[in-house]
Design a protein around this motif. Structure first.
Motif, PDB file in Angstrom:
ATOM      1  N   CYS A  49       0.802  -1.230   0.000  1.00 45.27           N
ATOM      2  CA  CYS A  49       0.000   0.000   0.000  1.00 45.27           C
ATOM      3  C   CYS A  49       0.835   1.280   0.000  1.00 45.27           C
ATOM      4  N   LYS A  50       1.854   1.334   0.821  1.00 40.33           N
ATOM      5  CA  LYS A  50       2.615   2.583   0.990  1.00 40.33           C
ATOM      6  C   LYS A  50       3.938   2.568   0.220  1.00 40.33           C
ATOM      7  N   LYS A  66      -6.861   7.431   0.227  1.00 42.08           N
ATOM      8  CA  LYS A  66      -6.932   8.837  -0.182  1.00 42.08           C
ATOM      9  C   LYS A  66      -7.201   9.725   1.038  1.00 42.08           C
ATOM     10  N   CYS A  67      -8.147   9.307   1.850  1.00 44.22           N
ATOM     11  CA  CYS A  67      -8.529  10.078   3.039  1.00 44.22           C
ATOM     12  C   CYS A  67      -7.358  10.174   4.025  1.00 44.22           C
ATOM     13  N   SER A  68      -6.709   9.027   4.286  1.00 44.49           N
ATOM     14  CA  SER A  68      -5.587   9.018   5.234  1.00 44.49           C
ATOM     15  C   SER A  68      -4.454   9.911   4.749  1.00 44.49           C
ATOM     16  N   GLN A  69      -4.179   9.845   3.458  1.00 45.28           N
ATOM     17  CA  GLN A  69      -3.086  10.663   2.910  1.00 45.28           C
ATOM     18  C   GLN A  69      -3.417  12.148   3.011  1.00 45.28           C
ATOM     19  N   GLU A  78      -5.340   7.060  13.780  1.00 44.05           N
ATOM     20  CA  GLU A  78      -4.882   8.394  14.176  1.00 44.05           C
ATOM     21  C   GLU A  78      -5.963   9.451  13.954  1.00 44.05           C
ATOM     22  N   CYS A  79      -7.065   9.024  13.374  1.00 47.48           N
ATOM     23  CA  CYS A  79      -8.089   9.981  12.947  1.00 47.48           C
ATOM     24  C   CYS A  79      -9.105  10.246  14.052  1.00 47.48           C
TER      25      CYS A  79
END
Ligand SMILES: [Zn+2]
Length: 156
Positions: A49-50, A66-69, A78-79
């Motif tokens: 993934c990364k 997309k959201c995490s990035q 972490e959100c």
């Protein structure tokens, strides 16, 4: 396919190391898979993934990533919105039954850190009998034939 650094930890908590596409990239079968799909190798090959070589669908089409990035997070935990509706839908998507484990994985990452979790994942996704890795959908080990704890592919 040129070798690249592997990154087996998804933002969502999935372990890329048990993905059949990731595994085929590692064991030299990715050209064959690309041919079967009628897709250029560069759109299929994946080092996680990364990593900087990700299969198209996980590179361009994943709303969780997309959201995490956009938020600058390494993991969904972490959100402030964890566990959000999008991630719950991802977890409960019947097309990908192995997603049901992500909440436990993220919990483990939070408590123990990424390295410890990755070590656990290598054991979780390897045959108990001969230690050969297996993917999300395998029911038996490729090497020794022992039963393994993969998920049944849903009927399409
Ligand atoms: Zn085995």
């Amino acid at each position: 396919m040129e070798r690249k650094e592997r990154k087996e930890n998804g933002y969502c908590g999935l372990y890329c190391g048990a993905c059949p596409v990731f595994m085929k990239t590692q064991n030299g079968q990715i050209e064959q898979l690309a041919a079967e799909l009628g897709t250029p190798v560069v759109e299929v090959a994946c080092f996680g993934c990364k990593s900087n070589q990700v299969a198209k669908w996980c590179r361009d089409d994943c709303p969780i990533k997309k959201c995490s990035q956009e938020k600058g997070h390494d993991y969904c935990i972490e959100c402030d919105d964890y566990l959000c509706k999008d991630l719950m839908e991802f977890r409960d998507d019947p097309r990908y039954p192995y997603h049901t484990e992500i909440e436990a994985y993220l919990d483990q990452i939070r408590k123990e850190g990424t390295e410890s979790w990755l070590n656990f994942m290598k054991i979780r996704w390897s045959c108990k009998n001969c230690h050969t890795p297996y993917d999300w959908f395998q029911q038996t080990c490729n090497r020794c034939g022992a039963a393994v704890a993969g998920y049944h592919k849903p009927e399409s």
